[in-house]
Design an enzyme around this catalytic site. Structure first.
Site, PDB file in Angstrom:
ATOM      1  N   LYS A   1     -72.265 -58.738 -40.519  1.00 45.42           N
ATOM      2  CA  LYS A   1     -72.679 -59.617 -41.868  1.00 45.42           C
ATOM      3  C   LYS A   1     -74.031 -60.158 -41.800  1.00 45.42           C
ATOM      4  O   LYS A   1     -74.231 -60.849 -42.830  1.00 45.42           O
ATOM      5  CB  LYS A   1     -71.355 -60.426 -42.077  1.00 45.42           C
ATOM      6  CG  LYS A   1     -69.965 -59.883 -42.434  1.00 45.42           C
ATOM      7  CD  LYS A   1     -69.165 -60.939 -42.987  1.00 45.42           C
ATOM      8  CE  LYS A   1     -67.679 -60.283 -42.944  1.00 45.42           C
ATOM      9  NZ  LYS A   1     -67.260 -59.713 -41.519  1.00 45.42           N
TER      10      LYS A   1
ATOM     11  N   GLU B   1     -61.967 -73.142 -38.523  1.00 38.19           N
ATOM     12  CA  GLU B   1     -61.078 -72.247 -39.078  1.00 38.19           C
ATOM     13  C   GLU B   1     -59.745 -72.325 -38.172  1.00 38.19           C
ATOM     14  O   GLU B   1     -59.165 -71.673 -37.638  1.00 38.19           O
ATOM     15  CB  GLU B   1     -61.164 -70.841 -39.131  1.00 38.19           C
ATOM     16  CG  GLU B   1     -62.382 -70.703 -40.139  1.00 38.19           C
ATOM     17  CD  GLU B   1     -62.560 -69.280 -40.568  1.00 38.19           C
ATOM     18  OE1 GLU B   1     -61.879 -68.351 -39.770  1.00 38.19           O
ATOM     19  OE2 GLU B   1     -63.487 -68.749 -41.389  1.00 38.19           O
TER      20      GLU B   1
ATOM     21  N   TYR C   1     -63.856 -65.206 -48.381  1.00 45.38           N
ATOM     22  CA  TYR C   1     -64.403 -63.947 -48.404  1.00 45.38           C
ATOM     23  C   TYR C   1     -63.718 -63.020 -49.400  1.00 45.38           C
ATOM     24  O   TYR C   1     -63.190 -61.906 -49.291  1.00 45.38           O
ATOM     25  CB  TYR C   1     -63.941 -63.279 -46.946  1.00 45.38           C
ATOM     26  CG  TYR C   1     -65.285 -63.904 -45.905  1.00 45.38           C
ATOM     27  CD1 TYR C   1     -66.240 -63.125 -45.784  1.00 45.38           C
ATOM     28  CD2 TYR C   1     -64.592 -65.063 -44.915  1.00 45.38           C
ATOM     29  CE1 TYR C   1     -67.054 -63.538 -44.688  1.00 45.38           C
ATOM     30  CE2 TYR C   1     -65.498 -65.287 -44.141  1.00 45.38           C
ATOM     31  CZ  TYR C   1     -66.697 -64.733 -44.059  1.00 45.38           C
ATOM     32  OH  TYR C   1     -67.622 -65.476 -42.986  1.00 45.38           O
TER      33      TYR C   1
ATOM     34  N   GLU D   1     -69.124 -70.261 -45.421  1.00 45.37           N
ATOM     35  CA  GLU D   1     -69.299 -68.734 -45.187  1.00 45.37           C
ATOM     36  C   GLU D   1     -68.965 -67.877 -46.341  1.00 45.37           C
ATOM     37  O   GLU D   1     -67.838 -68.294 -47.028  1.00 45.37           O
ATOM     38  CB  GLU D   1     -68.302 -68.417 -43.980  1.00 45.37           C
ATOM     39  CG  GLU D   1     -68.559 -68.880 -42.578  1.00 45.37           C
ATOM     40  CD  GLU D   1     -67.690 -68.568 -41.496  1.00 45.37           C
ATOM     41  OE1 GLU D   1     -66.923 -67.486 -41.639  1.00 45.37           O
ATOM     42  OE2 GLU D   1     -67.846 -69.449 -40.578  1.00 45.37           O
TER      43      GLU D   1
ATOM     44  N   ASP E   1     -64.299 -64.393 -33.402  1.00 41.40           N
ATOM     45  CA  ASP E   1     -64.990 -63.161 -33.832  1.00 41.40           C
ATOM     46  C   ASP E   1     -66.245 -63.317 -33.298  1.00 41.40           C
ATOM     47  O   ASP E   1     -67.594 -63.099 -33.876  1.00 41.40           O
ATOM     48  CB  ASP E   1     -65.045 -63.234 -35.123  1.00 41.40           C
ATOM     49  CG  ASP E   1     -65.630 -61.816 -35.778  1.00 41.40           C
ATOM     50  OD1 ASP E   1     -65.875 -60.923 -34.953  1.00 41.40           O
ATOM     51  OD2 ASP E   1     -66.272 -61.777 -36.712  1.00 41.40           O
TER      52      ASP E   1
HETATM   53  C1  GCB Z   1     -64.964 -66.136 -40.364  1.00 38.74           C
HETATM   54  C2  GCB Z   1     -65.203 -66.843 -39.013  1.00 38.74           C
HETATM   55  C3  GCB Z   1     -66.304 -66.220 -38.567  1.00 38.74           C
HETATM   56  C4  GCB Z   1     -66.250 -64.475 -38.587  1.00 38.74           C
HETATM   57  C5  GCB Z   1     -66.284 -64.279 -40.151  1.00 38.74           C
HETATM   58  C6  GCB Z   1     -65.914 -62.696 -40.166  1.00 38.74           C
HETATM   59  O1  GCB Z   1     -64.197 -66.845 -41.262  1.00 38.74           O
HETATM   60  O2  GCB Z   1     -65.162 -68.314 -39.294  1.00 38.74           O
HETATM   61  O3  GCB Z   1     -66.226 -66.440 -36.996  1.00 38.74           O
HETATM   62  O4  GCB Z   1     -67.007 -63.979 -38.014  1.00 38.74           O
HETATM   63  O5  GCB Z   1     -65.072 -65.029 -40.550  1.00 38.74           O
HETATM   64  O6  GCB Z   1     -66.913 -62.113 -40.434  1.00 38.74           O
HETATM   65  O7  GCB Z   1     -64.880 -62.531 -40.431  1.00 38.74           O
END
Ligand code: GCB
Length: 576
Positions: free
Chosen positions: A552, A396, A451, A487, A162
């Site tokens: 984010k 990941e 998340y 994260e 991403d």
């Molecule tokens: C994650 C990834 C990161 C993404 C993030 C997201 O888990 O490690 O590269 O940018 O989520 O914002 O979805």
């Protein structure tokens, strides 16, 4: 691998500037001896956002420049060094191929002594930026019609990660000299015994070059020692390195033949220890709590290019909110950033470019070899930075495959063999394996990206916090190791407000981060909290990525604070 240095024995010439560039969409160009025409392009910088029609161009591009070297250099060993070329680089000097290197984000150097002339040297670099399943990080993975993300929701360009797959010569290109007989590598490790700092120095140098004299200087100490007698320097009442006091000594190594100095190299040394003890992470024997971010090398127009002013700005922003650490998500950052982290007192989880790894057979063996190569290159590059407290072997990976455990066990053993002094991690994501992650069995610290309250429990932060708490506790109960929430975050459109808070509003991000941090503060085994992300950043186009951006960031892409940045500052900043 030693960073080039300028002193009376070594000189550097920086080749930054405007080079010539032409694309080669069908990869048929035969321009190794040089080409006519082309367009001017800035080096270092990604090509994508410089030239209007190249935004999504990920094929082959040819770069060319000419340079001269001072007459006094000829006859000495001369090298050319690239800080990072993404992805595959082939290099010719005056029509002769001098080397190639696969993989962005890590430096490589070739000796050019026998090909270089005083003037009008023609340097040609062919860069192949294609995304492919047998590259790391991978891309253009054959679509999986059963998965929406591999099928109709596929992103463009089709990376398996991403962030935008910027290409080109993205970091400085330097030509440099070393003496005929030279210091070739230095490895410094430090330990603490009571109030004494123990500095171990190992030097590699040309054969028959005499002896090495080490001088360690700083904080009222000046130790001079012949390394043939002992490679351990003992510093009484050592000024230790830490984020609060990033004390750096200067270690100067001199190569001597008789009484004559023939080479000199100086590097900063921070005396510190880093250890895992039970479920704690200890810096200099004391538990340490990481506050900070994942980040990206990403800026308008420059793409992933080297921008020293943005590095300084990002350290300023991190310091302003009270962060003491960051992870080099999802590739090694410029080595200049690591040197700044040493000086400014930041703790770094240093990650390779192994992001989006998967275990289907196609290209697997090649991906495995590349992961080994990149782990070796990263540790060789960054082993002497006191700021680097942990190696991250991947972000990941799709570890729901029986090949994943053995794949990473091998890589973990490699990292430990190369550097027994630092903890090693593999960063895991909840939706793939949760606490059944195979690497959790052997890595030293558990780094978890979660998340809840965003990709799941969206719109309901409290439900997300409950799920997170249950999973953290279960993971801790099962493994008893320190955990870093590596994260957590929520996309947030700057200036978008809602009361009560709702997804994408500044209020939602603020509440999400506050409630998560309040939970983490109650868990003694959580040793780190890294918000995703420091700043908004560009990514591939997809329906779930508004305006091809990941929003984010707690700062915008041009580094202005959102509401959440102010809140983080209240939560993290120590009283002064
Ligand atoms: C994650 C990834 C990161 C993404 C993030 C997201 O888990 O490690 O590269 O940018 O989520 O914002 O979805």
């Amino acid at each position: 691998m030693l960073y080039p240095q300028s002193n009376s024995y070594r000189q550097i010439q920086d080749l930054s500037g405007f080079w010539n560039f032409r694309i080669d969409p069908d990869a048929s160009g035969a321009w190794s001896a040089g080409f006519e025409g082309g367009q001017p392009i800035a080096v270092p910088a990604s090509w994508n956002d410089q030239l209007n029609d190249l935004r999504d161009y990920l094929g082959v591009g040819w770069y060319q420049t000419t340079f001269s070297v001072p007459a006094g250099w000829l006859g000495q060993p001369i090298f050319i060094r690239f800080g990072s070329v993404n992805y595959l680089a082939e290099v010719w000097l005056n029509g002769t191929q001098i080397g190639q290197h696969e993989g962005g984000h890590l430096p490589f150097a070739f000796e050019i002594s026998s090909h270089v002339q005083a003037e009008a040297n023609v340097l040609v670099v062919r860069v192949d930026g294609e995304l492919a399943p047998d590259r790391v990080p991978p891309g253009n993975i054959p679509p999986d019609p059963k998965s929406p993300f591999g099928g109709f929701l596929r992103n463009f360009p089709a990376n398996a990660f991403d962030f935008f797959p910027y290409c080109g010569i993205q970091r400085p290109v330097q030509v440099y000299t070393v003496p005929q007989k030279a210091i070739q590598d230095v490895t410094v490790t430090t330990d603490i015994e009571g109030t004494t700092g123990v500095v171990q120095v190992a030097v590699e140098h040309s054969a028959d070059a005499g002896q090495v004299r080490a001088t360690l200087k700083g904080f009222g100490t000046e130790l001079v020692q012949d390394l043939d007698d002992s490679s351990t320097l003992r510093v009484e009442n050592a000024a230790l390195w830490s984020p609060d006091q990033p004390n750096l000594y200067d270690l100067t190594l001199e190569l001597l033949v008789g009484d004559t100095i023939i080479d000199r190299y100086t590097l900063p040394v921070g005396i510190r220890t880093i250890q895992v003890a039970g479920d704690q992470l200890l810096l200099n024997g004391e538990p340490v709590q990481l506050t900070g971010f994942g980040r990206h090398e990403d800026f308008p127009v420059m793409g992933r290019g080297y921008v020293p002013a943005v590095m300084i700005k990002d350290f300023e922003l991190m310091r302003w909110v009270g962060a003491n650490s960051f992870r080099t998500t999802h590739y090694p950052y410029a080595e200049e950033m690591m040197a700044l982290a040493d000086r400014l007192g930041f703790l770094v989880i240093d990650e390779t470019q192994a992001v989006g790894l998967y275990f289907a057979e196609h290209g697997l063996e090649r991906r495995r070899e590349l992961c080994h190569q990149f782990t070796r290159e990263l540790i060789a590059r960054d082993k002497n930075h006191p700021s680097v407290i942990m190696w991250s072997l991947a972000n990941e990976p799709f570890n729901n495959d029986e090949k994943a455990g053995p794949f990473f066990r091998e890589l973990y053993d490699l990292a430990k063999a190369l550097d027994p002094t630092r903890p090693v991690t593999v960063v895991n994501v909840g939706m793939i394996n949760g606490p059944d992650e195979p690497t959790f069995e052997f890595v030293d610290v558990l780094c978890m990206n979660r998340y809840y309250g965003w990709y799941s429990q969206g719109g309901n932060i409290d439900d997300g916090i409950e799920v997170l708490e249950a999973e953290l506790d279960a993971t801790h109960a099962k493994f008893g190791k320190p955990i870093i929430l590596s994260e957590f975050g929520a996309d947030t459109l700057p200036g978008w407000h809602a009361e009560p808070s709702e997804m994408f509003s500044e209020e939602y991000q603020t509440e999400f981060l506050t409630k998560t941090i309040n939970l983490l503060n109650q868990k003694s085994y959580v040793v780190g909290q890294h918000v995703w992300n420091l700043c908004d950043f560009k990514t591939s186009q997809a329906v779930f990525r508004t305006a091809a951006m990941n929003f984010k960031g707690v700062f915008t892409r041009d580094r202005r604070p959102k509401m959440a940045a102010h809140r983080l500052r209240e939560l993290w900043r120590k009283e002064e």
